[in-house]
Write a protein that holds these residues in place. Structure first.
Motif: not given
Lengths: 404, 235
Positions: B87-91
């Motif tokens: 997953i995109f961790p900072l989104l």
């Protein structure tokens, strides 16, 4: 007793500091008298200053830890965000800013205006690099190459074909974008350190080519007599043309901020941010990795190319010495200092990094020292940059978070 | 719907999958089980174009897709949930889901699908403003699956959805897999190490060993197969 422990800690830190700065602050060799001068007073000063600074920092930290109500929100970054979030305040704030920008040259000397033009050029350069580094997460250490491409485009087109500023501007920007794509293709597979090294090499190649390919670029002696932009065919005096260039830059900055802002919220902007986060996931989402990376390089370079043309017009003389690695580092520092990916941050970072050295000329010998110290302190205290980017917000209705 | 014919792929000098042929028809749940390093993930990555195919053919609805760019394959309706979730961790959770619908332009459909995944995983709606990296492992797996669903795929490629999850969560994830298949008719290709669970939900299965398929059959047949029992079910 916590205060005693803090004093002990500060004392230890101060002693270390004295020890570390001993060779430069205390020992001084006198080459004429062939003796060594011991400046013990310096050691005392260093020790005392570092003791009190350290103690103050520790105590402040403790105080903050005990009073979390103060929170981390009472800093400059969120202050600006608070203003920008409030639409009425934002309009007023931007209005005042614009008015100040327009009135500035009428109150300042043309020397000041010139400095401000330089600062604005770096604002745009920072915003361009922000696309590549801040949004797409591609560390580019050779950004100055595109700046050089733009500058030389204008200089050479004028020299050989007599083209003016306004014709050269789009050409320079587009040629730089093409350069960005040329750089982008071979580095598509690279990331992180490897990418940084290749881009660094690219920057140096462009500079060395300009320096050594005499028939093409006139080598280290550079190209002189590049005209400033004309105002509908009128010839302007020096002061007038500086004024004109200043307003051109104001328009460019506004246009760049507008475009970059729109880009960030667009599909390609989201693809860049996703690419920065996770490449595999990106591909699984159906994002074309190659196109996205190339677009980042090309669009970042586009602004650098445009600014190169402006730079050539501003100084009327360019040579390869203006496009050294240090320039790339400064532009990168602007992005990092301001806050990666944050537009307001980059604007502030550029103004600080360009204007501060100009107004602190008295301390110019310590410039690089201060530069390094500022960056180190930034990394410790505000690794996210002066004004970090904020996440876009989604309106939500009565949601409670049950996370403990 | 998807047919692999003598597919080979690998990394560098190593051939991770040597000769794989399999068929997945529309509306099926098919599982691929095997030990560590058998080539399960490579098979999935090859189908979705992330690992280049070195030989053989991959046909999606009769069209050869080996050598296509990964984004084109997603466009054709194949959506992968990569191993390890990615997953995109900072989104935020919501932004992660939006990225799943990257290729889609029908805003209303995307909105409906967002509501649909929120009904599948209500926890995601509660967490929608949190960073993806702040989620627990199970929530991340839910997010990864939901994100793939946001592309409204005809076929979902799931790579070890049970990895690192508590038994209760595994049960929940598998229930959702069955529900997706039943209610939406999504074809599912499931790669699993948890052979027992996978064979229970799958209509058919393939057993992979050292880059080759050694046994195939319905889920029940495989679960009853002596070889499979001793090697993968620990009986």
């Amino acid at each position: 007793m916590p205060i005693l422990a803090e004093i002990r800690f500060a004392l230890r830190a101060a002693l270390w500091f004295v020890f570390l700065t001993f060779p430069i602050m205390v020992i001084k060799a006198d080459p004429i008298g062939q003796t060594v001068i011991w400046r013990w007073r310096n050691a005392v000063w260093v020790g005392a200053c570092s003791f009190f600074v350290c103690l103050a920092l520790r105590l402040w930290k403790n105080y903050r830890a005990k009073h979390p109500a103060l929170g981390p929100s009472n800093d400059g970054g969120s202050f600006i965000h608070r203003i920008l979030d409030h639409s009425g305040q934002r309009r007023a704030f931007l209005g005042i800013l614009l008015a100040a920008a327009i009135l500035f040259p009428f109150f300042a000397s043309s020397y000041q205006t010139n400095i401000m033009i330089t600062a604005l050029i770096y604002v745009v350069l920072g915003l361009g690099l922000n696309i590549v580094v801040g949004m797409a997460g591609l560390l580019d250490l050779g950004f100055v190459a595109f700046y050089a491409i733009g500058a030389y485009t204008y200089a050479l087109l004028h020299l050989h074909f007599g083209l003016g500023f306004w014709q050269s501007l789009p050409l320079g920007a587009c040629l730089a974008a093409l350069g960005g794509i040329c750089l982008g293709f071979p580095v598509l597979r690279l990331r992180g350190d490897y990418l940084a090294i290749v881009t660094l090499g690219f920057g140096e190649i462009i500079r060395l080519a300009l320096e050594n390919w005499g028939e093409f670029s006139q080598g280290p002696s550079g190209i002189a007599n590049i005209p400033r932009p004309g105002f509908f065919g009128m010839t302007l005096s020096l002061d007038q043309s500086i004024l004109f260039l200043y307003f051109i830059m104001i328009v460019f900055v506004i246009a760049t901020i507008f475009v970059v802002n729109r880009l960030r919220d667009s599909r390609i902007g989201r693809a860049w941010i996703a690419l920065r986060e996770d490449e595999i996931a990106c591909q699984a989402m159906g994002i074309d990795k190659q196109k996205t990376k190339l677009a980042a390089f090309a669009l970042g370079a586009f602004w650098a190319g445009g600014m190169g043309v402006v730079f050539a017009a501003k100084t009327t003389f360019i040579n390869p010495a203006s496009f050294t690695f240090l320039e790339s580092v400064i532009i990168l520092s602007i992005v990092v200092l301001g806050g990666m990916g944050s537009i307001v941050g980059v604007v502030c970072g550029a103004l600080i990094l360009v204007l501060l050295p100009e107004y602190l000329r008295a301390l110019s010998e310590y410039r690089m020292l201060a530069f390094g110290a500022i960056l180190v302190l930034m990394m410790i205290f505000r690794p996210q940059g002066l004004i970090p980017t904020i996440k876009s917000r989604y309106p939500l209705e009565n949601l409670t978070d049950d996370r403990p | 719907m998807l047919r692999l014919e003598h597919v080979r792929a690998g990394y560098g000098n190593i051939l991770a999958i040597k000769d794989i042929s399999l068929v997945i028809s529309e509306g099926e749940i098919v599982t691929l089980i095997g030990a560590n390093g058998a080539g399960k993930s490579t098979t999935l990555m090859t189908i979705s174009g992330l690992v280049p195919c070195r030989g053989g053919k991959i046909l999606l609805n009769g069209r050869e897709i080996q050598g296509e760019a990964p984004d084109n394959i997603v466009r054709l309706g194949l959506s992968q949930v990569p191993e390890g979730r990615h997953i995109f961790p900072l989104l935020t959770v919501k932004e992660n889901l939006d990225m799943g619908a990257f290729l889609r332009r029908d805003k209303d459909g995307v909105k409906r699908d967002l509501e649909f995944v929120y009904t599948l995983f209500p926890i995601l709606e509660k967490r929608q403003r949190q960073h993806g990296g702040a989620l627990s492992g199970g929530e991340q797996q839910m997010l990864a699956m939901s994100r793939a669903l946001m592309a409204r795929p005809k076929m979902l490629l799931l790579d070890e959805p049970s990895m690192g999850l508590a038994p209760l969560l595994i049960k929940q994830i598998f229930a959702i897999i069955e529900r997706l298949n039943r209610e939406r008719g999504t074809t599912i290709f499931l790669v699993e190490q948890n052979a027992r669970k996978a064979l229970r939900v799958a209509h058919r299965g393939y057993v992979l060993e050292n880059g080759e398929i050694i046994v195939t059959g319905t889920g029940r047949e495989l679960a009853a197969n002596e070889k499979v029992q001793s090697a993968y079910l620990g009986m």
